[in-house]
Design an enzyme around this catalytic site. Sequence first.
Site, PDB file in Angstrom:
ATOM      1  N   GLU A   1       0.850  -1.244   0.046  1.00  0.00           N
ATOM      2  CA  GLU A   1       0.069   0.030  -0.149  1.00  0.00           C
ATOM      3  C   GLU A   1       0.907   1.215  -0.011  1.00  0.00           C
ATOM      4  OE1 GLU A   1      -3.105  -0.317  -0.597  1.00  0.00           O
ATOM      5  OE2 GLU A   1      -3.472  -2.259   0.054  1.00  0.00           O
TER       6      GLU A   1
ATOM      7  N   CYS B   1      -7.852  -1.359   8.249  1.00  0.00           N
ATOM      8  CA  CYS B   1      -6.615  -1.316   8.095  1.00  0.00           C
ATOM      9  C   CYS B   1      -5.991   0.075   7.551  1.00  0.00           C
ATOM     10  CB  CYS B   1      -6.303  -2.339   6.838  1.00  0.00           C
ATOM     11  SG  CYS B   1      -6.348  -4.041   7.195  1.00  0.00           S
TER      12      CYS B   1
ATOM     13  N   HIS C   1      -1.186  -5.282   2.290  1.00  0.00           N
ATOM     14  CA  HIS C   1      -2.147  -6.266   2.247  1.00  0.00           C
ATOM     15  C   HIS C   1      -1.647  -7.633   2.024  1.00  0.00           C
ATOM     16  CE1 HIS C   1      -5.553  -3.151   3.060  1.00  0.00           C
ATOM     17  NE2 HIS C   1      -5.772  -4.383   3.949  1.00  0.00           N
TER      18      HIS C   1
HETATM   19  N1  PCA Z   1      -7.955  -6.403   7.202  1.00  0.00           N
HETATM   20  C1  PCA Z   1      -8.873  -5.380   7.430  1.00  0.00           C
HETATM   21  C2  PCA Z   1      -8.990  -5.148   8.747  1.00  0.00           C
HETATM   22  C3  PCA Z   1      -8.017  -6.171   9.433  1.00  0.00           C
HETATM   23  C4  PCA Z   1      -7.468  -6.757   8.460  1.00  0.00           C
HETATM   24  O1  PCA Z   1      -6.647  -7.863   8.468  1.00  0.00           O
HETATM   25  C5  PCA Z   1      -8.879  -4.170   6.500  1.00  0.00           C
HETATM   26  O2  PCA Z   1      -8.225  -4.573   5.406  1.00  0.00           O
HETATM   27  O3  PCA Z   1      -9.198  -2.969   6.962  1.00  0.00           O
END
Ligand code: PCA
Length: 199
Positions: A81, A144, A166
């Site tokens: 990201e 996140c 991610h």
């Molecule tokens: N993914 C979520 C919140 C916690 C996680 O592991 C997200 O992408 O916001």
Amino acid sequence: MRVLISGFEAFGGRDINPTALIIEALEQKQISYPTTIKVDHVLLPVTFEMAFEVLQRKIESYNPDVVIAFGLARREAIELETVAINHIDAKIQDNSGIKPQNQMINPDGPPSFIATLPVQGIEGVLKNAGIPVKISNDAGSFVCNYLFYRLMETNQETFRLCGFIHVPLIPEQAGPEDPSLPLSEIHRAVSLILHYIDY
Ligand code: PCA
């Protein structure tokens, strides 16, 4: 060099979060990294109220040079990201049962922050190793992205490299239509990232 890695608990009705398994693997020393760096880890609750509080407390006690936060998303590749946005729009409840929508994270803050982790370099290393990887400019609008924004905001005045990654679902939890990546590949990616940042 000290590196802090965070992962999240399970959320949204799923019983596994592969990023919690990253933390478990680090704890059990199943992910290799150069002996020249120190690595600590923290598991975060999937709540707007506590996720960043727990991370920042750990940052203050450990004083890392690098912070890499991991989260799960329904994606086809490991996504590095780049942009955290000043926006919350939850589509599902967090683990405390709240679902805040169409809000700013900080009404006095800038619209976005850019990750300081060397994402281009990390992308190259993972690509060379045959791991599916992409640079992403959309960390979503749930916990996140919230954590990522607060992390960047709070660490602006430091030399700390911070970023958010991610990871996809793992095959054991994926439905027939879901993209996934084996946990062993996720572990390999974390190891490669740790080797890369030790330059
Ligand atoms: N993914 C979520 C919140 C916690 C996680 O592991 C997200 O992408 O916001």
